[in-house]
Design a protein around this motif. Structure first.
Motif, short mmCIF file in Angstrom:
data_model
loop_
_atom_site.label_atom_id
_atom_site.label_comp_id
_atom_site.label_asym_id
_atom_site.label_seq_id
_atom_site.Cartn_x
_atom_site.Cartn_y
_atom_site.Cartn_z
N PHE A 96 0.84 -1.20 0.00
CA PHE A 96 0.00 0.00 0.00
C PHE A 96 0.88 1.26 0.00
O PHE A 96 0.63 2.20 -0.76
CB PHE A 96 -0.92 0.00 1.22
CG PHE A 96 -1.74 1.25 1.37
CD1 PHE A 96 -2.81 1.51 0.53
CD2 PHE A 96 -1.45 2.18 2.36
CE1 PHE A 96 -3.56 2.66 0.66
CE2 PHE A 96 -2.19 3.33 2.52
CZ PHE A 96 -3.26 3.57 1.66
N LEU A 97 1.89 1.27 0.84
CA LEU A 97 2.77 2.43 0.89
C LEU A 97 3.54 2.59 -0.43
O LEU A 97 3.71 3.70 -0.93
CB LEU A 97 3.74 2.30 2.05
CG LEU A 97 3.11 2.26 3.45
CD1 LEU A 97 4.18 2.11 4.52
CD2 LEU A 97 2.27 3.49 3.71
N SER A 99 2.54 1.82 -3.29
CA SER A 99 1.64 2.19 -4.38
C SER A 99 1.33 3.68 -4.42
O SER A 99 0.69 4.15 -5.37
CB SER A 99 0.33 1.41 -4.25
OG SER A 99 -0.43 1.86 -3.13
N GLN A 100 1.74 4.42 -3.38
CA GLN A 100 1.47 5.85 -3.37
C GLN A 100 2.34 6.56 -4.41
O GLN A 100 3.34 6.02 -4.88
CB GLN A 100 1.72 6.43 -1.98
CG GLN A 100 0.96 5.73 -0.86
CD GLN A 100 -0.53 5.68 -1.11
OE1 GLN A 100 -1.16 6.68 -1.45
NE2 GLN A 100 -1.11 4.48 -0.96
N ASN A 101 1.94 7.75 -4.74
CA ASN A 101 2.68 8.54 -5.74
C ASN A 101 3.16 9.84 -5.11
O ASN A 101 2.35 10.71 -4.83
CB ASN A 101 1.78 8.83 -6.93
CG ASN A 101 2.55 9.46 -8.09
OD1 ASN A 101 3.77 9.42 -8.12
ND2 ASN A 101 1.82 10.07 -9.01
N SER A 103 6.18 6.78 -4.46
CA SER A 103 6.23 5.58 -3.63
C SER A 103 6.87 5.88 -2.28
O SER A 103 7.83 6.65 -2.18
CB SER A 103 7.03 4.50 -4.35
OG SER A 103 7.15 3.35 -3.56
N ILE A 104 6.31 5.29 -1.24
CA ILE A 104 6.82 5.49 0.12
C ILE A 104 7.62 4.25 0.53
O ILE A 104 7.07 3.16 0.62
CB ILE A 104 5.66 5.73 1.10
CG1 ILE A 104 4.89 7.00 0.72
CG2 ILE A 104 6.17 5.82 2.53
CD1 ILE A 104 3.62 7.20 1.51
N HIS A 146 5.34 10.40 6.73
CA HIS A 146 4.30 9.65 6.01
C HIS A 146 3.31 8.97 6.96
O HIS A 146 2.64 8.00 6.59
CB HIS A 146 4.95 8.60 5.10
CG HIS A 146 5.85 9.18 4.05
ND1 HIS A 146 5.42 10.12 3.15
CD2 HIS A 146 7.16 8.96 3.79
CE1 HIS A 146 6.41 10.46 2.35
NE2 HIS A 146 7.49 9.77 2.72
N PHE A 149 -0.29 8.06 5.85
CA PHE A 149 -0.50 6.89 5.00
C PHE A 149 -0.46 5.60 5.81
O PHE A 149 -1.23 4.67 5.57
CB PHE A 149 0.55 6.86 3.88
CG PHE A 149 0.45 8.01 2.93
CD1 PHE A 149 -0.43 7.97 1.87
CD2 PHE A 149 1.22 9.15 3.11
CE1 PHE A 149 -0.54 9.03 0.98
CE2 PHE A 149 1.12 10.23 2.24
CZ PHE A 149 0.24 10.17 1.17
N LYS A 358 -9.16 3.23 -3.02
CA LYS A 358 -7.71 3.19 -2.78
C LYS A 358 -7.07 1.87 -3.17
O LYS A 358 -5.85 1.80 -3.31
CB LYS A 358 -7.43 3.49 -1.31
CG LYS A 358 -7.73 4.94 -0.92
CD LYS A 358 -7.32 5.24 0.51
CE LYS A 358 -7.60 6.69 0.86
NZ LYS A 358 -7.13 7.06 2.23
N TRP A 359 -7.84 0.81 -3.32
CA TRP A 359 -7.29 -0.49 -3.74
C TRP A 359 -7.95 -0.87 -5.07
O TRP A 359 -9.19 -0.94 -5.15
CB TRP A 359 -7.53 -1.56 -2.69
CG TRP A 359 -6.54 -1.52 -1.57
CD1 TRP A 359 -5.35 -2.20 -1.50
CD2 TRP A 359 -6.63 -0.77 -0.35
NE1 TRP A 359 -4.71 -1.93 -0.32
CE2 TRP A 359 -5.47 -1.05 0.41
CE3 TRP A 359 -7.57 0.11 0.18
CZ2 TRP A 359 -5.23 -0.49 1.65
CZ3 TRP A 359 -7.35 0.68 1.42
CH2 TRP A 359 -6.18 0.38 2.15
#
Length: 657
Positions: A96-97, A99-101, A103-104, A146, A149, A358-359
């Motif tokens: 999930f992290l 996949s953020q923009n 990426s985390i 972060h 998130f 979100k998914w």
């Protein structure tokens, strides 16, 4: 002779647990309208007094304390963390992290905590800890910038560790629960543990590779810890699956009283699944009879009944919803197809919509969710472009929270059969004593935290696969391959105990809610049989008054109690001032959650949608809406509460004329 005055309970102070003095309470007292706004705006007057909160939004103090210890041991100064129960969940968190923009990055540390000599002093074996030799924590670490998130993953998936696990881990480490003033246990000279601690290294970590924790934990006091869930009756012997019979519940009640010993938690889980699959009990006296309702199989229909193997337990209701979405996604991928968007049908509980967005590739939001949205749904299905993946799933609530509207399950099922999407129905509000939605759905989810438990001291969720659904084999194959039981054993023991009198509570709640809503409706602008002058109630949202013909599609007959409409309703007023006066005067407990055995009120829109009030209003969820979950109080108490509150609201209305 005048009747004696009704003795009303004392108001629970701001920030205290609801129920009061409950270490693992699932709600927190926000007794005034301004308290709720202060909480949303971060007002120190409110925030500094918060001892606890709803577990997915307010991380329990003992979890915070354990996270602080983990950070001190494994973290860097610029990191925070969330604590997760398994490598699989930790992997989902990392994904999930990532996949953020942009990426985390994050990293996972496994921390295995075994009982120390200190923690075993009062036990003869690991059975006193529910058969838990060691606790394996997954620590998901990421840069503190972060945090939002990491917290989002915790909140939306519901798969973070629970407070009882945190307290057990603290005990293994020789630490007290958060807020406790007791010293860690020390071995008395005359007593030594009769069994040595496990020879396994007491604490060790295995660092995994690295991709967004709880803030460093405050140490302000929380409510006192509850005693261990083990039965007070001693000694006890283990019960195994071999002697599980249809008289299971009777045996449990007669043998163990309130709680089974923790080492029989697997049996508690089996009892819960059987209870859910069997449709509950015909009466408290008939404890153990599970043939009351064969869920999913009508009389003479030739359909298969839901079996306990079709029921899956999760740490909370939102976890069940998140996993339902994941099951649908996995089933589509297993067929080598693209996932496609989902549909959120009707105004839902806030996190459901966020999960669908979100998914995966996102969702279409049909916010009314009544018959008027069926043509919109048909158009979406019919006009899909050739290069666009088929729609994946449709999520709906029966009825919805907070507007208590019901979707047209008959038409939705017809469309699903034609176009092949998965129907997921959340029956938490209707509950499976009042409604039966399995025949319309592919997956049924429910928050056991709510009225199934009633005691507001434990979380839990369930997911049912409809054995007669056209996609059953596909969905079952996913569960057979991917399901992971992360429901903490001690939570299961409490949930099993709490749910034994479920049916009796439903009847009382149905009766009380019917009477309260009838009283408010007759004083509302919707009731044209009485003059509108002086009325401040605009609308009462309750299945009896909102889409009753659609609610009837899945309503059990004969009903349990008056109407069989459940215990939840919402009410709106002609002004925010009237809403505030009503809420502030109402004498019941006030805080987030629902389905409690006691009446619980909340200014729902303020709490759930404070940063999106205009958006919520577009779908009829007004800023001044008050949501009320009716409990089991005496009729005289409820009458005094609601008459006084309505009189206060009407006084505000008269003053504004």
């Amino acid at each position: 002779m005048a009747a004696p005055p009704v003795q009303l309970p004392a108001t629970i102070p701001l920030g205290a647990s609801v129920p009061a003095l409950t270490a693992h309470a699932i709600s927190v007292s926000l007794p005034t309208w301004d308290d709720n706004i202060g909480y949303e705006e971060g007002d120190k007057r409110v925030v500094d007094r918060m001892e606890t909160g709803y577990p997915r939004f307010f991380i329990h103090r003992s979890i915070q304390k354990l996270a602080a210890l983990c950070l001190a041991k494994f973290g860097r100064p610029d990191e925070l963390c969330i604590l997760l129960p398994s490598p699989k969940v930790a992997g989902e968190g990392r994904d999930f992290l990532a996949s953020q923009n942009p990426s985390i990055p994050s990293r996972v540390v496994e921390f295995v905590i075994c009982p120390s000599a200190v923690s075993l002093i009062d036990s003869s074996s690991s059975q006193a800890w529910g058969g838990v030799d060691c606790i394996e924590l997954q620590i998901l670490l990421f840069d503190k910038s972060h945090w939002a998130f990491g917290k989002a993953f915790w909140q939306h998936t519901g798969d973070g560790i629970c407070s009882r696990l945190a307290e057990r881990a603290l005990a293994f480490l020789g630490e007290t629960p958060a807020g406790s003033t007791a010293r860690p246990p020390t071995p008395p000279l005359e007593r030594q543990p009769s069994k040595a601690p496990s020879s396994r290294n007491r604490h060790y970590s295995r660092r995994n590779t690295s991709v967004p924790s709880t803030p460093r934990t405050p140490t302000t006091p929380a409510t006192p810890a509850t005693p261990t869930a083990a039965s007070d009756d001693a000694p006890v012997e283990a019960v195994t699956g071999e002697n599980l019979t249809p008289e299971l519940a009777t045996y449990l009640e007669e043998r163990y009283g309130r709680n089974m010993p923790l080492f029989n938690a697997p049996l508690a889980k089996q009892a819960l699944k059987r209870r859910i699959a069997g449709g509950l009990l015909p009466s408290d006296e008939g404890f153990g009879k599970v043939d009351d309702v064969a869920r999913g199989a009508g009389s003479g229909s030739g359909k298969k009944a839901v079996k306990e193997d079709d029921v899956y337990l999760y740490p909370c209701g939102m976890s069940a919803i998140w996993h339902a979405h994941n099951i649908a996604r996995s089933a589509r991928r297993r067929k080598g197809q693209q996932e496609g968007k989902s549909i959120c049908y009707g105004f839902p509980y806030t996190d459901t919509l966020k999960i669908l967005n979100k998914w995966g590739p996102g969702c279409h939001f049909l916010g009314s969710g009544g018959t008027e949205d069926i043509p919109v749904l048909e158009k979406l299905l019919e006009e899909r472009k050739p290069d666009e993946p088929p729609l994946l799933s449709l999520f709906c609530e029966f009825p919805s929270n907070p507007l208590l509207r019901s979707p047209d399950l008959v038409r939705i099922r017809q469309l699903a059969d034609k176009y092949g999407f998965v129907i997921v129905v959340d029956e938490t509000i209707g509950n499976f004593i009042n409604v039966e939605v399995v025949e319309f759905a592919d997956i049924v989810v429910s928050s056991l935290t709510k009225i199934f438990s009633g005691d507001a001291n434990v979380m839990g969720g369930s997911l049912i696969l409809n054995p007669n659904g056209p996609l059953f084999d596909e969905l079952k194959a996913v569960q057979n391959a991917e399901y992971e039981d992360n429901y903490y054993p001690e939570d299961a023991v409490y949930m099993e105990r709490n749910s034994r009198d479920y049916r009796g509570r439903i009847k009382r709640v149905n009766d009380n809610a019917f009477d309260v809503t009838d009283f408010l409706y007759r004083r509302s602008l919707d009731d044209s049989s009485t003059p509108a002058e002086g009325k401040v109630v605009k609308k009462v949202y309750y299945p009896r008054f909102q889409t009753p013909e659609l609610y009837a599609q899945a309503q059990r007959q004969p009903t349990t109690g008056k109407g069989g409409f459940g215990g939840l309703f919402s009410v709106t007023f002609t002004s925010d001032q009237a809403s505030k006066a009503f809420y502030d005067t109402l004498g019941c407990a006030k805080g987030p959650s629902l389905g409690t055995s006691f009446t619980l009120a909340s200014p729902y829109t303020i709490l759930a949608h404070y940063l999106e009030l205009d958006w919520a209003a577009e779908y009829g969820v007004e800023r001044g809406l008050v949501r009320i979950s009716v409990g089991q109080e005496d009729e005289s108490v409820l009458k005094q509460w609601f008459e006084s509150a309505l009189e206060a609201a009407e006084a505000v209305g008269r003053a504004s004329v």
